[in-house]
Design an enzyme around this catalytic site. Structure first.
Site, PDB file in Angstrom:
ATOM      1  N   ASN A  10       0.886  -1.166   0.000  1.00  0.00           N
ATOM      2  CA  ASN A  10       0.000   0.000   0.000  1.00  0.00           C
ATOM      3  C   ASN A  10       0.920   1.211   0.000  1.00  0.00           C
ATOM      4  OD1 ASN A  10      -1.737   2.104   0.499  1.00  0.00           O
ATOM      5  ND2 ASN A  10      -2.287   1.444   2.580  1.00  0.00           N
ATOM      6  N   TRP A  11       0.997   1.854  -1.160  1.00  0.00           N
ATOM      7  CA  TRP A  11       1.946   2.974  -1.279  1.00  0.00           C
ATOM      8  C   TRP A  11       1.475   4.244  -0.568  1.00  0.00           C
ATOM      9  CZ3 TRP A  11       3.572   2.521  -7.188  1.00  0.00           C
ATOM     10  CH2 TRP A  11       4.532   1.517  -7.302  1.00  0.00           C
ATOM     11  N   LYS A  12       0.201   4.280  -0.184  1.00  0.00           N
ATOM     12  CA  LYS A  12      -0.352   5.478   0.478  1.00  0.00           C
ATOM     13  C   LYS A  12      -0.103   6.711  -0.411  1.00  0.00           C
ATOM     14  CE  LYS A  12       0.081   3.116   4.841  1.00  0.00           C
ATOM     15  NZ  LYS A  12       0.263   3.168   6.280  1.00  0.00           N
ATOM     16  N   HIS A  94      -9.377   1.753   5.051  1.00  0.00           N
ATOM     17  CA  HIS A  94      -8.076   1.853   5.719  1.00  0.00           C
ATOM     18  C   HIS A  94      -8.202   2.793   6.911  1.00  0.00           C
ATOM     19  CE1 HIS A  94      -3.882   2.675   6.559  1.00  0.00           C
ATOM     20  NE2 HIS A  94      -3.598   1.577   5.893  1.00  0.00           N
ATOM     21  N   GLU A  96      -6.392   5.033   8.006  1.00  0.00           N
ATOM     22  CA  GLU A  96      -6.076   6.445   7.720  1.00  0.00           C
ATOM     23  C   GLU A  96      -7.277   7.135   7.076  1.00  0.00           C
ATOM     24  OE1 GLU A  96      -2.442   5.576   5.642  1.00  0.00           O
ATOM     25  OE2 GLU A  96      -1.572   4.901   7.542  1.00  0.00           O
ATOM     26  N   GLU A 166      -5.393  -4.666  10.601  1.00  0.00           N
ATOM     27  CA  GLU A 166      -4.293  -3.711  10.795  1.00  0.00           C
ATOM     28  C   GLU A 166      -4.491  -2.961  12.114  1.00  0.00           C
ATOM     29  OE1 GLU A 166      -2.317  -2.646   6.783  1.00  0.00           O
ATOM     30  OE2 GLU A 166      -3.867  -1.170   7.174  1.00  0.00           O
ATOM     31  N   GLY A 172       3.063   1.986  10.687  1.00  0.00           N
ATOM     32  CA  GLY A 172       4.079   3.019  10.518  1.00  0.00           C
ATOM     33  C   GLY A 172       4.848   3.340  11.786  1.00  0.00           C
ATOM     34  N   SER A 212       3.732  -2.470  10.142  1.00  0.00           N
ATOM     35  CA  SER A 212       5.187  -2.603  10.286  1.00  0.00           C
ATOM     36  C   SER A 212       5.716  -3.975   9.848  1.00  0.00           C
ATOM     37  CB  SER A 212       5.615  -2.288  11.726  1.00  0.00           C
ATOM     38  OG  SER A 212       5.259  -0.954  12.068  1.00  0.00           O
ATOM     39  N   GLY A 233       2.977  -1.232   4.119  1.00  0.00           N
ATOM     40  CA  GLY A 233       3.152   0.175   3.801  1.00  0.00           C
ATOM     41  C   GLY A 233       4.603   0.492   3.488  1.00  0.00           C
TER      42      GLY A 233
HETATM   43  P1  13P Z   1       3.315   0.099   7.515  1.00  0.00           P
HETATM   44  O1  13P Z   1       3.715  -1.219   6.886  1.00  0.00           O
HETATM   45  O2  13P Z   1       4.113   1.258   7.039  1.00  0.00           O
HETATM   46  O3  13P Z   1       3.239  -0.030   9.013  1.00  0.00           O
HETATM   47  O4  13P Z   1       1.804   0.385   7.015  1.00  0.00           O
HETATM   48  C1  13P Z   1       0.851  -0.591   7.152  1.00  0.00           C
HETATM   49  C2  13P Z   1      -0.375  -0.169   6.436  1.00  0.00           C
HETATM   50  O5  13P Z   1      -1.062   0.752   6.840  1.00  0.00           O
HETATM   51  C3  13P Z   1      -0.717  -0.884   5.191  1.00  0.00           C
HETATM   52  O6  13P Z   1      -2.000  -0.573   4.759  1.00  0.00           O
END
Ligand code: 13P
Length: 250
Positions: A10-12, A94, A96, A166, A172, A212, A233
């Site tokens: 997930n590149w966000k 998600h 976020e 998640e 993150g 993570s 991520g």
């Molecule tokens: P990270 O792998 O950076 O913790 O992010 C996880 C995430 O939100 C994937 O959707």
């Protein structure tokens, strides 16, 4: 029944088109002969065209969609727009989006139905905050998010989708969930699908852990009975670390 492992990046809000192109050029050919698992990238809307164009092995997904087909929804992206580009997967709910953009579980349910109607596989995210985890509310939160986000879907649809557990405190932060905790939460997700739908749907639904995940810990998660993959991520942004994850899984 064995479930095919499914790993998505997930590149966000990262990666310009030139970065996406360079990543795909390096990672996509690397997947030749990796048919025992599904690997994909969920990319920002502006990268999707470049990604689809360069993907032979990688599956390409969006990070969000509108539940509406068209209309006066400024800046939204509809599912027909994603279909037109050739997108096959889409993240919904998600944390976020739930936290910063007030995406509700009810909206997720509408999006999931519309995605299925278009032949796009939803990747539904659920997970608790640190405060909810500390207060012992994880089970209640997960059950409620699942019940509301899967509302109106059929057992056959749920069997085909992906659910990503998640925990928000692990995203993150570098504070990845202990594999035992991740396994018991993913087991709870599967059990809840069984209660809400059918044993067959619970058996078939693919459940990812996210938070993570990196090359050094992916194997521990993949060894868990109810974890079928990961949503990644930070470690999906560099071709080298994503390739290391591919090596650990295939
Ligand atoms: P990270 O792998 O950076 O913790 O992010 C996880 C995430 O939100 C994937 O959707």
């Amino acid at each position: 029944m064995s479930r095919t492992p499914v790993i998505f990046g997930n590149w966000k809000m990262n990666m310009l088109q030139k970065d996406a192109e360079a990543f795909l050029q390096e990672v996509d050919p690397y997947l030749t002969g990796s048919e025992n698992a599904v690997f994909g990238i969920c990319a920002p809307y502006t990268d999707l065209g470049v990604c689809v164009q360069h993907a032979r092995h990688l599956q390409i997904g969006a990070e969000n969609c509108s539940q509406y087909d068209h209309g006066a929804y400024t800046a939204e992206i509809s599912i027909p727009m994603l279909t037109e580009i050739g997108v096959k997967y889409c993240i919904i709910g998600h944390s976020e989006r739930r936290t910063y953009y007030s995406e509700t579980s009810a909206a997720c349910a509408e999006k999931a139905k519309a995605l299925f109607a278009a032949g796009i596989v939803p990747i539904l995210c659920v997970g608790e905050t640190e405060a909810q985890y500390d207060a012992g509310q994880t089970q209640t939160v997960l059950k409620q998010e699942l019940q509301e986000s899967l509302q109106g879907l059929t057992a056959e649809q749920v069997a085909q989708m992906i659910i990503a557990y998640e925990p928000i405190w692990a995203i993150g932060t570098g504070k990845s969930a202990d594999p035992g905790i991740a396994q018991s939460c993913c087991q709870l997700v599967r059990q809840t699908v069984q209660e809400l739908f059918t044993p067959a749907a619970a058996e078939a639904v693919r459940i990812q852990y996210g938070g993570s995940v990196k090359p050094a810990n992916i194997k521990e998660y993949m060894a868990c009975a109810d974890i079928d993959g990961a949503l990644i991520g930070g470690a999906s942004l560099k071709a080298d670390s994503f390739k290391a994850i591919i090596d650990a899984v295939r």
